[in-house]
Design an enzyme around this catalytic site. Structure first.
Site, PDB file in Angstrom:
ATOM      1  N   LYS A 183       0.856  -1.200   0.000  1.00 18.11           N
ATOM      2  CA  LYS A 183       0.000   0.000   0.000  1.00 18.11           C
ATOM      3  C   LYS A 183       0.890   1.247   0.000  1.00 18.11           C
ATOM      4  CE  LYS A 183      -1.625   3.034   2.842  1.00 18.11           C
ATOM      5  NZ  LYS A 183      -1.796   4.185   1.974  1.00 18.11           N
ATOM      6  N   GLU A 188       9.302  17.187  14.870  1.00 15.71           N
ATOM      7  CA  GLU A 188       9.613  17.064  13.448  1.00 15.71           C
ATOM      8  C   GLU A 188       8.716  18.009  12.651  1.00 15.71           C
ATOM      9  OE1 GLU A 188       8.461  13.494  11.218  1.00 15.71           O
ATOM     10  OE2 GLU A 188      10.525  13.362  10.529  1.00 15.71           O
ATOM     11  N   CYS A 200      13.326  12.109   6.287  1.00 17.57           N
ATOM     12  CA  CYS A 200      13.372  11.673   7.689  1.00 17.57           C
ATOM     13  C   CYS A 200      14.720  12.019   8.301  1.00 17.57           C
ATOM     14  CB  CYS A 200      13.102  10.178   7.782  1.00 17.57           C
ATOM     15  SG  CYS A 200      14.171   9.219   6.723  1.00 17.57           S
ATOM     16  N   GLU A 209       9.819   2.451  10.684  1.00 13.45           N
ATOM     17  CA  GLU A 209      10.837   3.488  10.436  1.00 13.45           C
ATOM     18  C   GLU A 209      10.103   4.812  10.487  1.00 13.45           C
ATOM     19  OE1 GLU A 209      14.009   3.363  10.148  1.00 13.45           O
ATOM     20  OE2 GLU A 209      14.147   1.185  10.192  1.00 13.45           O
TER      21      GLU A 209
HETATM   22  P1  NAD Z   1       2.256   9.012   7.370  1.00 13.35           P
HETATM   23  O1  NAD Z   1       2.551   8.421   8.687  1.00 13.35           O
HETATM   24  O2  NAD Z   1       1.199  10.027   7.264  1.00 13.35           O
HETATM   25  O3  NAD Z   1       1.868   7.854   6.331  1.00 13.35           O
HETATM   26  C1  NAD Z   1       2.720   6.751   6.063  1.00 13.35           C
HETATM   27  C2  NAD Z   1       1.894   5.628   5.442  1.00 13.35           C
HETATM   28  O4  NAD Z   1       1.023   5.102   6.449  1.00 13.35           O
HETATM   29  C3  NAD Z   1       0.997   6.084   4.289  1.00 13.35           C
HETATM   30  O5  NAD Z   1       0.965   5.079   3.294  1.00 13.35           O
HETATM   31  C4  NAD Z   1      -0.354   6.210   4.969  1.00 13.35           C
HETATM   32  O6  NAD Z   1      -1.448   6.084   4.080  1.00 13.35           O
HETATM   33  C5  NAD Z   1      -0.306   5.053   5.947  1.00 13.35           C
HETATM   34  N1  NAD Z   1      -1.223   5.152   7.080  1.00 13.35           N
HETATM   35  C6  NAD Z   1      -1.705   6.274   7.667  1.00 13.35           C
HETATM   36  N2  NAD Z   1      -2.523   5.948   8.684  1.00 13.35           N
HETATM   37  C7  NAD Z   1      -2.559   4.599   8.760  1.00 13.35           C
HETATM   38  C8  NAD Z   1      -3.221   3.668   9.602  1.00 13.35           C
HETATM   39  N3  NAD Z   1      -3.992   4.065  10.596  1.00 13.35           N
HETATM   40  N4  NAD Z   1      -3.020   2.357   9.378  1.00 13.35           N
HETATM   41  C9  NAD Z   1      -2.209   1.939   8.401  1.00 13.35           C
HETATM   42  N5  NAD Z   1      -1.576   2.772   7.559  1.00 13.35           N
HETATM   43  C10 NAD Z   1      -1.727   4.085   7.739  1.00 13.35           C
HETATM   44  O7  NAD Z   1       3.662   9.553   6.833  1.00 13.35           O
HETATM   45  P2  NAD Z   1       3.965  10.391   5.526  1.00 13.35           P
HETATM   46  O8  NAD Z   1       3.435  11.772   5.718  1.00 13.35           O
HETATM   47  O9  NAD Z   1       3.567   9.619   4.317  1.00 13.35           O
HETATM   48  O10 NAD Z   1       5.583  10.417   5.558  1.00 13.35           O
HETATM   49  C11 NAD Z   1       6.322  11.324   6.300  1.00 13.35           C
HETATM   50  C12 NAD Z   1       6.832  10.692   7.581  1.00 13.35           C
HETATM   51  O11 NAD Z   1       7.582   9.538   7.277  1.00 13.35           O
HETATM   52  C13 NAD Z   1       7.765  11.603   8.348  1.00 13.35           C
HETATM   53  O12 NAD Z   1       7.452  11.555   9.724  1.00 13.35           O
HETATM   54  C14 NAD Z   1       9.139  10.997   8.103  1.00 13.35           C
HETATM   55  O13 NAD Z   1      10.097  11.256   9.100  1.00 13.35           O
HETATM   56  C15 NAD Z   1       8.811   9.560   8.018  1.00 13.35           C
HETATM   57  N6  NAD Z   1       9.849   8.842   7.289  1.00 13.35           N
HETATM   58  C16 NAD Z   1      10.697   8.037   8.012  1.00 13.35           C
HETATM   59  C17 NAD Z   1      11.736   7.380   7.363  1.00 13.35           C
HETATM   60  C18 NAD Z   1      12.678   6.484   8.128  1.00 13.35           C
HETATM   61  O14 NAD Z   1      13.323   5.657   7.505  1.00 13.35           O
HETATM   62  N7  NAD Z   1      12.801   6.612   9.436  1.00 13.35           N
HETATM   63  C19 NAD Z   1      11.911   7.539   5.992  1.00 13.35           C
HETATM   64  C20 NAD Z   1      11.028   8.382   5.298  1.00 13.35           C
HETATM   65  C21 NAD Z   1       9.995   9.024   5.956  1.00 13.35           C
END
Ligand code: NAD
Length: 517
Positions: A189, A399, A298, A264
């Site tokens: 997804k 963040e 991130c 992550e």
């Molecule tokens: P997000 O948490 O909003 O979404 C991530 C994914 O989770 C999306 O596909 C979203 O649709 C899904 N999701 C949301 N709610 C959910 C639920 N209740 N159940 C299951 N899936 C759900 O994050 P984003 O805005 O897409 O990405 C940015 C974030 O990602 C930042 O906080 C960034 O630091 C983090 N990030 C971390 C790393 C790492 O390796 N540590 C790498 C890249 C991004």
């Protein structure tokens, strides 16, 4: 017309396509018949495409397909699975430019960074193809004679991959390739802001010869697709990259279900600049670390901690460089920084800038949404720097995920380490110094999964573990051979060929009545 102009005009001339889920080897509509649109963040009038709005039933069908495909896929010798990954690597190479252009239009990062994103997937495909001939186990001596002791890896089963939008090809590849080479089948997804980039990766896998059902792709929201994926008892593992808030929800529910989960999550990374640092190098690093991908990484360097003796000089020169950055459409080769991914992101950044001002930090540059010229229809924000930031301010702790950098002044090396470590996150920290003793102390004492010396907080390579500690993750690492640990279960095997009952811990220690397991 130049390629760049043609790409910029694309949405204006062609009707956006409608894309479907990929389940059991077929492209299929959502059972609801509904779709959602993906927009160009540099020009929100441009629709990139319409995508199937997934439902719980779509997820069930995808899991059905993954379950059906599992038996033959896990039994296929790993080197043969790896051959498919190698083919995928070559296909990615041949489609790199096309995928990078699409990525810029879909999420806004500048073209050379988008190329880097696809390159990371190519590197990962090649690395994981090599893993197909390793997937190393363990053999150890037994304490008993005529007894063989070893441990082998087995696939986890059906795994669910949930990914963010900021690395729309690289991050899925970090999960998908180790999962596949280890013999798992997948339901994937992607983030709803970047479904087309993810879909292009799926197309590569299909063209590389992946059998039907091994990879299933369902687009839609976290609640309607992500959650049902977690709830399905046949899905043995969830691997998610995303925000801390979402990661906690996912990890909590997976915990209740006793499901393997790898998270992550966010970061609040820092570049530390000591009194002996090469300031030219540190400024270049802080520009790249703070404003690369518009701060939406991130590993973004959203804090710069500077020794008081270099603070004024650094701040003045850093601000000059930031003001000179050209913000605009990422397809323009002169542009350094593209838009934020969507309206919510823009609103969030603006919110934090207001918080910073109200906390008493000094706005040194930026702090505004850009609304003029080519930027009028996109989500553009000025490169923003706050000075005189105190370590406990919210802008230095939370963040922001945008082009906002906080400058923090410290008096000593010890204080620098303390401030760097003083957030709830632990992803990437960096130290600029020429003193080898300090460099090694920093390596030892910085609390993060990744440490850089004389380089910014971004720039990881796929052949080493990637991930963070504290609130950034739950103890797993992606990339490198460690990625295989995530997607395999250990099976420990003892083969006793002595022909008699031998009791471990007892027969070998007859005088001591040790344990009897
Ligand atoms: P997000 O948490 O909003 O979404 C991530 C994914 O989770 C999306 O596909 C979203 O649709 C899904 N999701 C949301 N709610 C959910 C639920 N209740 N159940 C299951 N899936 C759900 O994050 P984003 O805005 O897409 O990405 C940015 C974030 O990602 C930042 O906080 C960034 O630091 C983090 N990030 C971390 C790393 C790492 O390796 N540590 C790498 C890249 C991004």
């Amino acid at each position: 017309m130049s390629t760049i102009q043609a790409e910029k005009n694309k949405g204006k001339t062609e009707a956006p396509k409608v894309y479907e889920h990929y389940i059991g080897g077929r492209w299929v509509k959502s059972e609801s018949g509904e779709t959602f649109a993906s927009y160009n963040p540099a020009n929100q009038k441009e629709v990139i495409g319409h995508f199937a709005a997934g439902t719980a039933n779509d997820v069930t069908k995808a899991v059905d397909a993954a379950v059906k495909a599992l038996e033959s896929w896990r039994k296929m010798p790993a080197p043969h699975r790896a051959d498919i990954l190698l083919k995928a690597a070559y296909l990615l190479e041949s489609r790199k430019e096309e995928m990078a252009y699409t990525m810029v239009r879909e999420m806004g990062k500048v073209l050379k960074e988008a190329r880097g994103d696809v390159q990371e997937a190519i590197d990962m495909a090649k690395f994981m193809a090599g893993e197909g001939r390793r997937l190393v186990g363990q053999t150890v001596p037994s304490e008993l004679p005529s007894k063989f002791a070893m441990a082998i890896r087995q696939p986890v089963g059906v795994v669910g991959l949930i990914t963010p939008w900021n690395f729309p090809v690289a991050i899925p590849s970090w999960k998908l390739f180790p999962a596949l080479v280890a013999g798992n089948t997948v339901v994937f997804k992607p983030a709803s802001d970047t479904p087309l980039s993810a879909l292009m990766l799926v197309e590569v896998m299909i063209d590389a010869g992946l059998p039907a059902g091994v990879l299933n792709f369902v687009t839609g929201t976290g609640s309607k697709v992500g959650m049902p994926l977690i709830e399905d008892p046949r899905v043995r593992m969830i691997s998610i990259t995303g925000s801390n808030a979402v990661g906690k929800v996912v990890a909590s529910r997976c915990g209740e279900l006793m499901k393997k989960t790898t998270c992550e999550l966010g970061g609040k990374n820092a570049i530390c600049i000591m009194d002996d640092a090469d300031l030219d190098l540190a400024i270049e690093g802080a520009i790249w670390g703070g404003f690369g991908t518009s701060g939406q990484r991130c590993t973004a360097a959203s804090r710069v901690i500077i020794h008081e003796s270099r603070y004024n000089e650094f701040a003045e020169r850093f601000v000059k460089r930031a003001i000179a950055l050209k913000v605009g459409n990422g397809l323009d080769p002169d542009v350094h920084m593209g838009p934020l991914v969507n309206k919510d992101q823009l609103t969030n950044v603006q919110k934090y800038v207001e918080i910073g001002k109200s906390e008493g930090a000094k706005l040194l540059c930026g702090g505004k949404v850009i609304t003029d010229g080519e930027c009028a229809n996109g989500f553009f924000y000025q490169p923003t720097i706050f000075g005189d930031v105190k370590p406990n301010m919210r802008i230095a702790q939370e963040e922001i995920f945008g082009p906002v950098v906080c400058l923090i002044k410290v008096k000593s090396f010890e204080e620098m380490l303390e401030v760097a470590n003083g957030t709830e996150y632990g992803l990437s920290l960096s130290m600029y110094t020429h003193d080898v003793n300090r460099a090694f102390r920093a390596i030892e004492e910085l609390e993060s999964g990744i440490v850089y010396i004389n380089a910014p907080t971004i720039g990881a390579e796929i052949q080493l573990p990637f991930g963070g500690i504290k609130q950034t993750g739950n103890g797993h690492r992606e990339a490198g051979s460690t990625a295989v640990d995530q997607f395999t279960e250990w099976k420990t095997i003892f083969i006793d060929y002595s022909g008699r009952l031998q009791k471990a811990q007892i027969d070998t220690h007859p005088s001591k009545n040790a344990g009897a397991n």
